[in-house]
Design a protein around this motif. Structure first.
Motif, PDB file in Angstrom:
ATOM      1  N   GLU A 132      55.940  42.541  36.057  1.00 57.24           N
ATOM      2  CA  GLU A 132      55.655  43.014  34.692  1.00 57.24           C
ATOM      3  C   GLU A 132      56.951  43.084  33.878  1.00 57.24           C
ATOM      4  OE1 GLU A 132      53.766  44.430  31.363  1.00 57.24           O
ATOM      5  OE2 GLU A 132      53.070  43.242  33.049  1.00 57.24           O
ATOM      6  N   VAL A 133      58.029  43.588  34.517  1.00 50.65           N
ATOM      7  CA  VAL A 133      59.329  43.663  33.839  1.00 50.65           C
ATOM      8  C   VAL A 133      59.792  42.245  33.484  1.00 50.65           C
ATOM      9  CG1 VAL A 133      61.779  44.229  34.173  1.00 50.65           C
ATOM     10  CG2 VAL A 133      60.023  45.834  34.897  1.00 50.65           C
ATOM     11  N   MET A 134      59.618  41.310  34.441  1.00 48.40           N
ATOM     12  CA  MET A 134      60.037  39.931  34.197  1.00 48.40           C
ATOM     13  C   MET A 134      59.248  39.326  33.044  1.00 48.40           C
ATOM     14  SD  MET A 134      60.655  38.342  37.923  1.00 48.40           S
ATOM     15  CE  MET A 134      60.487  36.647  37.469  1.00 48.40           C
ATOM     16  N   ARG A 135      57.954  39.611  33.032  1.00 47.82           N
ATOM     17  CA  ARG A 135      57.111  39.067  31.966  1.00 47.82           C
ATOM     18  C   ARG A 135      57.565  39.609  30.603  1.00 47.82           C
ATOM     19  NH1 ARG A 135      53.224  40.147  28.737  1.00 47.82           N
ATOM     20  NH2 ARG A 135      53.288  42.341  29.315  1.00 47.82           N
ATOM     21  N   ASP A 146      51.754  49.438  47.657  1.00 43.49           N
ATOM     22  CA  ASP A 146      53.108  49.093  47.213  1.00 43.49           C
ATOM     23  C   ASP A 146      53.004  48.288  45.917  1.00 43.49           C
ATOM     24  OD1 ASP A 146      55.669  48.149  46.831  1.00 43.49           O
ATOM     25  OD2 ASP A 146      56.075  47.961  48.971  1.00 43.49           O
ATOM     26  N   ILE A 147      53.544  48.837  44.833  1.00 41.95           N
ATOM     27  CA  ILE A 147      53.409  48.130  43.547  1.00 41.95           C
ATOM     28  C   ILE A 147      54.772  47.650  43.043  1.00 41.95           C
ATOM     29  CG2 ILE A 147      51.271  49.239  42.783  1.00 41.95           C
ATOM     30  CD1 ILE A 147      53.114  51.047  41.047  1.00 41.95           C
ATOM     31  N   THR A 148      55.768  47.620  43.943  1.00 41.69           N
ATOM     32  CA  THR A 148      57.115  47.212  43.531  1.00 41.69           C
ATOM     33  C   THR A 148      57.088  45.829  42.886  1.00 41.69           C
ATOM     34  OG1 THR A 148      57.816  48.366  45.504  1.00 41.69           O
ATOM     35  CG2 THR A 148      59.497  47.106  44.358  1.00 41.69           C
ATOM     36  N   GLN A 149      56.427  44.890  43.586  1.00 39.57           N
ATOM     37  CA  GLN A 149      56.427  43.513  43.071  1.00 39.57           C
ATOM     38  C   GLN A 149      55.655  43.390  41.772  1.00 39.57           C
ATOM     39  OE1 GLN A 149      55.236  40.869  46.175  1.00 39.57           O
ATOM     40  NE2 GLN A 149      57.345  40.652  46.886  1.00 39.57           N
ATOM     41  N   ILE A 150      54.554  44.143  41.675  1.00 36.91           N
ATOM     42  CA  ILE A 150      53.754  44.086  40.448  1.00 36.91           C
ATOM     43  C   ILE A 150      54.601  44.595  39.285  1.00 36.91           C
ATOM     44  CG2 ILE A 150      51.688  44.987  39.287  1.00 36.91           C
ATOM     45  CD1 ILE A 150      50.413  45.217  42.081  1.00 36.91           C
ATOM     46  N   GLU A 151      55.319  45.710  39.533  1.00 40.67           N
ATOM     47  CA  GLU A 151      56.160  46.274  38.462  1.00 40.67           C
ATOM     48  C   GLU A 151      57.276  45.308  38.090  1.00 40.67           C
ATOM     49  OE1 GLU A 151      55.717  51.063  38.487  1.00 40.67           O
ATOM     50  OE2 GLU A 151      57.529  50.238  39.348  1.00 40.67           O
TER      51      GLU A 151
END
Ligand code: ADP
Length: 450
Positions: free
Chosen positions: A205-208, A197-202
Motif C-alpha cells: 500500500e505504501v509502495m502504491r 501478518d499484514i506487513t506485506q500488504i501495508e
C-alpha cells in the motif's frame, strides 16, 4: 439361567442325600448336607465375582479373566462395549488431530481463550506472532504476554469487534512486522483470536501511494512548464524569435512526458503479461545492431560537438547465429536502457565499453562499462527501485525518467537472467545481464557464396 438353576438343584439334592446317608438316615444329616452345598456354592460365586471385579479395575481389559463361571456372558458384553467405545474414542481423537493439523497449517494465527482470557490453545503462527510458548504459557492470561496497550484495551471490550493492528512480537525497528488481530466471542464466554501478518500488504500500500505520488510529481513539473508557456503565448505579445524559443522548450517538456508515459506503459506491460517462453527466438545480431545504433545516436544528440569514445565488442558472436529466447522488444528495451545510461552518465571525454561474451559456462553476458562518475555503494541496492535516482538533475537534464533500471531488472527476471551492478565513485560503473544456457541457442547461418 436354566442350566445354573438345574446345576444348583442337582448339587443340593446330592448334598441332602449325602447328609442323609452320612447322618444315619436322619433329617438333620440332610439339612447339614444342604447347608454345606449352599455355603460352597456361595463361596465359589463370590470368588468368580471377585475375579471379574479385579479384571474391571485394570486399565487394559484385553486379558479376560478365567474362572468366571456363569458370568462369562457378562464379561463378553463388557469387552464388546469397551471395544466399541475405544473405536469411537480413536475416531474422535483422529478427527480432532486432523482438525488441529488443519489449523496448524493455516497461514493465519488461531488462539483460543477461556472465559477469563487465559490461553487454552494456539497454533504455531499465533505463537510466533504473539510470542507465546505453549509449553509454559498454557492457561496464562493473554494480557500478561501481549503487552501492547491497544491490545489490552481491545481485550476489555466484549462482543464482536473490528480488527486492530499491532506490532508482532518479533518486530524490529529495522524489520518491522505488523499483525492484524480480531476477537470473536463463542461458547460460554470464550473467545477466538485470529491474527494475520499484514506487513506485506501495508508495504504494498505504501509502495502504491509512493508510486502515485511520484508519477503525479513527475508529470506535474513538465505540465506546469507547458501551461506557463501556453499562458505566455496566449496573453503576451512576443516576437517571432521568442515564440520559437518557447515552442522549443515546450517540445522538450512534451517529449519528457511522452518518455515517462512510455516507460510507465512498458513497466505495466512487463507486470501484466505472461513470462516470455521459448516460442520466440531473437537473433543476437539484430539486438546488437539496434543497441549500437541507439548508443551512437543518443551520444550524438547529447554531445553534438564531441565524439564520445564508445567501443563495441561482441567477440564475433554476431556471425555465429546465436539466438536468445524471449521477447524481442523487452530484450531490446533492457539493453538500450543500460547503454543509454552509460552514455548519459559519462562525460563527453569519457569512455564506454559495450560487450557481448559467451562465457565458458555457456551463459551469455551483455555488459556495459563506463568511466563516468560512478555510484556510491549505498545507492546500488536501490537503483532498480522505481524513480530512484542518485543524480536527480543529471537524470532529468538527460531525459531520464528514473524507471530505466526498474525495467531492466524486470526484463532480466522474466528471462531468468541476472542483473549485476558494480561501481566505484570517480572511476565508473559496470552493468551486466547474464542469460542462462537454456535461453541461448545456436542456429546454422546460411553463407551466400557469390
Ligand atoms: P534514469 O532514467 O534516471 O537514468 P534509471 O533507473 O535508468 O533512471 O537509473 C537510476 C539511477 O541510477 C539514475 O538516476 C542514475 O543516478 C543512476 N545510474 C544509472 N546508470 C548509471 C551509470 N551508468 N553511471 C552512473 N549512474 C547511473
Amino acid at each position: 439361567m436354566f442350566r445354573q438353576v438345574a446345576s444348583l438343584t442337582l448339587l443340593l439334592l446330592i448334598g441332602a442325600l449325602f447328609g442323609y446317608i452320612v447322618g444315619s438316615n436322619s433329617v438333620y444329616g440332610s439339612c447339614a448336607g444342604l447347608f454345606v452345598v449352599s455355603l460352597a456354592w456361595t463361596i465359589f460365586d463370590q470368588y468368580q465375582i471377585k475375579n471379574i471385579l479385579k479384571w474391571l479395575q485394570q486399565e487394559e481389559l484385553e486379558n479376560r479373566p478365567s474362572k468366571v463361571g456363569v458370568y462369562v456372558s457378562i464379561v463378553e458384553r463388557v469387552v464388546r462395549v469397551v471395544r466399541a467405545q475405544r473405536r469411537i474414542n480413536l475416531e474422535s481423537v483422529n478427527r480432532l488431530n486432523a482438525f488441529l493439523s488443519a489449523i496448524q497449517a493455516s497461514p493465519n494465527g488461531v488462539l483460543l481463550l477461556d472465559s477469563e482470557s487465559r490461553i487454552d490453545w494456539c497454533n504455531q503462527t499465533a505463537a510466533q506472532q504473539l510470542g507465546i510458548d505453549m509449553q509454559k504459557d498454557e492457561k496464562q492470561l493473554i494480557a500478561n504476554l501481549v503487552r501492547d496497550p491497544m491490545f489490552s484495551n481491545y481485550l476489555k471490550l466484549l462482543g464482536a469487534q473490528e480488527e486492530i493492528v499491532i506490532h508482532a512480537r518479533d518486530s524490529k525497528p529495522e524489520l518491522p512486522r505488523r499483525i492484524s488481530v480480531q476477537l470473536f466471542p463463542y461458547g460460554d464466554g470464550r473467545r477466538l483470536l485470529l491474527s494475520r501478518d499484514i506487513t506485506q500488504i501495508e508495504q504494498a500500500e505504501v509502495m502504491r501511494r509512493d508510486f502515485v505520488a511520484n508519477v503525479s510529481h513527475e508529470i506535474r513539473t513538465p505540465l506546469t512548464v507547458l501551461s506557463g508557456f501556453v499562458e505566455t503565448l496566449l496573453t503576451l505579445p512576443v516576437s517571432e524569435q521568442e515564440r520559437r524559443g518557447y515552442l522549443e522548450l515546450m517540445s522538450v517538456q512534451a517529449t519528457r512526458m511522452q518518455t515517462l508515459v512510455n516507460d510507465l506503459l512498458t513497466l505495466s506491460k512487463l507486470e501484466g503479461s505472461p513470462i516470455p517462453g521459448k516460442s520466440e527466438w531473437t537473433p543476437i545480431s539484430v539486438l546488437w545492431k539496434q543497441c549500437n545504433q541507439e548508443a551512437l545516436s543518443l551520444s550524438q544528440l547529447l554531445y553534438p560537438h564531441t565524439v564520445q569514445n564508445i567501443q563495441f565488442n561482441c567477440d564475433g558472436l554476431e556471425e555465429v547465429g546465436l539466438e536468445v529466447a524471449g521477447s524481442r522488444n523487452e530484450l531490446f528495451s533492457a539493453m538500450t536502457n543500460l547503454v543509454s545510461n552509460a552514455v548519459r552518465y559519462t562525460p563527453e571525454d569519457g569512455s564506454i565499453y559495450v560487450s557481448l561474451i559467451l562465457l565458458s559456462s555457456g551463459e551469455l553476458e551483455f555488459k556495459v562499462e563506463d568511466t563516468g562518475a560512478g555510484i556510491a555503494r549505498e545507492h546500488i541496492p536501490r537503483l532498480t527501485e522505481r524513480f530512484y535516482r542518485v543524480d536527480r538533475s543529471r537524470s532529468r537534464d538527460s531525459g531520464g525518467t528514473g524507471l530505466g533500471l526498474a525495467i531492466v531488472k524486470h526484463v532480466a527476471q522474466r528471462h531468468d537472467a541476472r542483473l549485476s551492478i558494480s561501481s566505484q565513485v570517480g572511476k565508473g560503473s559496470s552493468f551486466a545481464i547474464r542469460f542462462p544456457v537454456h535461453r541461448i541457442r545456436k542456429v546454422e547461418v546460411e553463407v551466400l557464396v557469390p
